[in-house]
Design a protein around this motif. Structure first.
Motif, short mmCIF file in Angstrom:
data_model
loop_
_atom_site.label_atom_id
_atom_site.label_comp_id
_atom_site.label_asym_id
_atom_site.label_seq_id
_atom_site.Cartn_x
_atom_site.Cartn_y
_atom_site.Cartn_z
N ASP B 123 3.11 6.33 30.38
CA ASP B 123 2.20 5.53 31.18
C ASP B 123 1.17 6.43 31.88
OD1 ASP B 123 1.94 2.70 32.31
OD2 ASP B 123 1.84 3.97 34.10
N LYS B 124 -0.05 5.93 32.02
CA LYS B 124 -1.12 6.76 32.57
C LYS B 124 -0.84 7.24 34.00
CE LYS B 124 -5.41 6.09 31.12
NZ LYS B 124 -6.70 5.41 30.99
N THR B 125 -0.28 6.37 34.82
CA THR B 125 0.00 6.74 36.21
C THR B 125 0.95 7.95 36.26
OG1 THR B 125 -0.01 4.37 36.57
CG2 THR B 125 0.65 5.72 38.43
N TYR B 126 1.96 7.92 35.42
CA TYR B 126 2.93 9.03 35.34
C TYR B 126 2.22 10.31 34.92
CZ TYR B 126 6.64 11.76 32.93
OH TYR B 126 7.47 12.76 32.47
N ARG B 127 1.35 10.20 33.92
CA ARG B 127 0.68 11.40 33.40
C ARG B 127 -0.30 11.99 34.42
NH1 ARG B 127 -2.36 10.39 28.80
NH2 ARG B 127 -2.38 8.14 29.10
N ILE B 128 -0.98 11.12 35.14
CA ILE B 128 -1.92 11.62 36.16
C ILE B 128 -1.17 12.41 37.23
CG2 ILE B 128 -3.43 10.86 38.06
CD1 ILE B 128 -4.32 8.54 36.15
N LYS B 129 -0.05 11.88 37.69
CA LYS B 129 0.75 12.57 38.71
C LYS B 129 1.24 13.92 38.17
CE LYS B 129 2.55 8.59 41.30
NZ LYS B 129 1.52 8.65 42.35
N ARG B 130 1.68 13.91 36.92
CA ARG B 130 2.22 15.11 36.29
C ARG B 130 1.15 16.20 36.17
NH1 ARG B 130 3.33 16.91 31.48
NH2 ARG B 130 5.24 18.13 31.34
N VAL B 131 -0.04 15.80 35.72
CA VAL B 131 -1.14 16.75 35.54
C VAL B 131 -1.58 17.30 36.90
CG1 VAL B 131 -3.57 16.94 34.85
CG2 VAL B 131 -1.94 15.77 33.35
N LEU B 175 7.69 8.41 20.98
CA LEU B 175 8.62 8.35 22.12
C LEU B 175 7.87 8.31 23.44
CD1 LEU B 175 11.11 11.14 20.93
CD2 LEU B 175 11.48 8.66 20.79
N ASN B 176 8.34 7.48 24.33
CA ASN B 176 7.80 7.39 25.69
C ASN B 176 8.53 8.41 26.56
OD1 ASN B 176 7.39 6.71 28.38
ND2 ASN B 176 7.08 4.55 27.91
N SER B 177 7.84 9.48 26.93
CA SER B 177 8.51 10.59 27.65
C SER B 177 8.82 10.23 29.09
CB SER B 177 7.65 11.85 27.60
OG SER B 177 6.39 11.61 28.19
N GLU B 178 8.13 9.24 29.64
CA GLU B 178 8.45 8.82 31.01
C GLU B 178 9.80 8.09 31.00
OE1 GLU B 178 5.77 5.97 32.63
OE2 GLU B 178 6.68 6.04 34.63
N LYS B 179 9.95 7.20 30.05
CA LYS B 179 11.17 6.39 29.96
C LYS B 179 12.38 7.25 29.55
CE LYS B 179 12.82 1.99 29.44
NZ LYS B 179 12.31 0.65 29.60
#
Lengths: 198, 198
Positions: B123-131, B175-179
């Motif tokens: 999910d984009k929200t997860y990726r933004i936080k991660r970056v 694969l969804n890496s957040e999930k």
């Protein structure tokens, strides 16, 4: 917490068989045709109508859908069926752990944290051969079925959800059943569900 | 037979880390930045040029690409780089088992039966936080990077391959890496590669 696995699938990819095998291995029910009966009972529509219209874009296309008759609530029969189906799916997921095949169950359960949404697909040539063999029909007839069914499932999904059918980002995992084999897909799904429950 | 795993990934999904961990677990090399050096040596282009133009749609867009200068062979610099990159990837896969991250390696190796092609997303929200966390930048800046990088990777992939970036049907698994978590993705990829080698 109930463990729910939803399976979206390309026609002929073996998604239905995989769903049944996963459910058997986990000792939980698999809803596929059984879901149609429940939705028919809930909505009052005939089973044949639910089967056709609850997952496939109507023959008349979604363009002409804009002009069809509606009830006083502004909803068409298709819309009523969509809501009835969603309600049945949500109730099933609340009641018990289960596998649900098709019917946009991933979208109906998008707020369930413990739900794993899978998409099963395979190369078209493989699927045509598989369908021809399973149904005992010619490959040319199987090809027509594969093309039409996928197109209708995609239109229905894209119309009623805000996601895109077949795009990996619409699911939690997507597996190529030709490459991985039916047993391999079953293994991977159970592994994913295990990890998700930890 | 060499075991090859290619990883396409959304920016910030952890695909690079997953690739490295899979390679470490299997005791084989992971090519990511190292690939850029090899392509630079093969093509004669500077590393910075290879890094930018070998996976991302040029800033000038593919429309204006139609009008840019070409050599006597009718190929642009981008095309030359594409072919050099493909050659290096094919040679690597022939030489040894390895993991290759990015650079449309799945397409370059589409005729390799022993190659597993994965897409990692979240999910984009997860990726933004991660970056933002990994690079120590603001979430607003991270959001711009995520949007731009994904768009450029998608344009490049869609232009040079006959497939669609992010569509599950372009890969063997997605694969969804957040999930699933980073470790979960590593587990699943190794399991898939194992089954594929049987």
């Amino acid at each position: 917490m109930n463990q729910i696995i939803t399976i979206s699938r390309q026609f002929g990819s073996g998604g239905r068989t995989i769903g049944k095998m996963v459910a058997d291995r986990l000792g939980i029910p698999c809803y596929n045709k059984e879901l149609i009966e429940k939705v028919a009972a809930e909505s009052g529509y005939a089973k044949a109508y639910v089967e056709e219209e609850g997952e496939y874009a109507p023959r008349k296309s979604f363009f002409s859908y804009s002009f069809i008759g509606r009830g006083q609530d502004g909803l068409s029969n298709e819309d009523h069926l969509w809501f009835a189906q969603r309600k049945v799916i949500k109730e099933l997921a609340e009641k018990e752990s289960c596998v649900i095949v098709g019917r946009c169950a991933d979208y109906a359960l998008s707020e369930e944290p413990n739900c794993v949404n899978a998409f099963i697909y395979a190369d078209k040539t493989y699927r045509i051969k598989r369908v021809a063999h399973e149904l005992g029909i010619s490959e040319s007839k199987a090809k027509d079925m594969v093309n039409r069914t996928d197109k209708e499932r995609a239109s229905y999904y894209n119309f009623y959800t805000n996601k895109k059918w077949g795009d990996s980002r619409s699911y939690d995992l997507a597996l190529n059943s030709e490459k991985l084999g039916i047993d391999g897909c079953v293994d991977m799904l159970i592994r994913f569900a295990d990890i998700n429950q930890q």
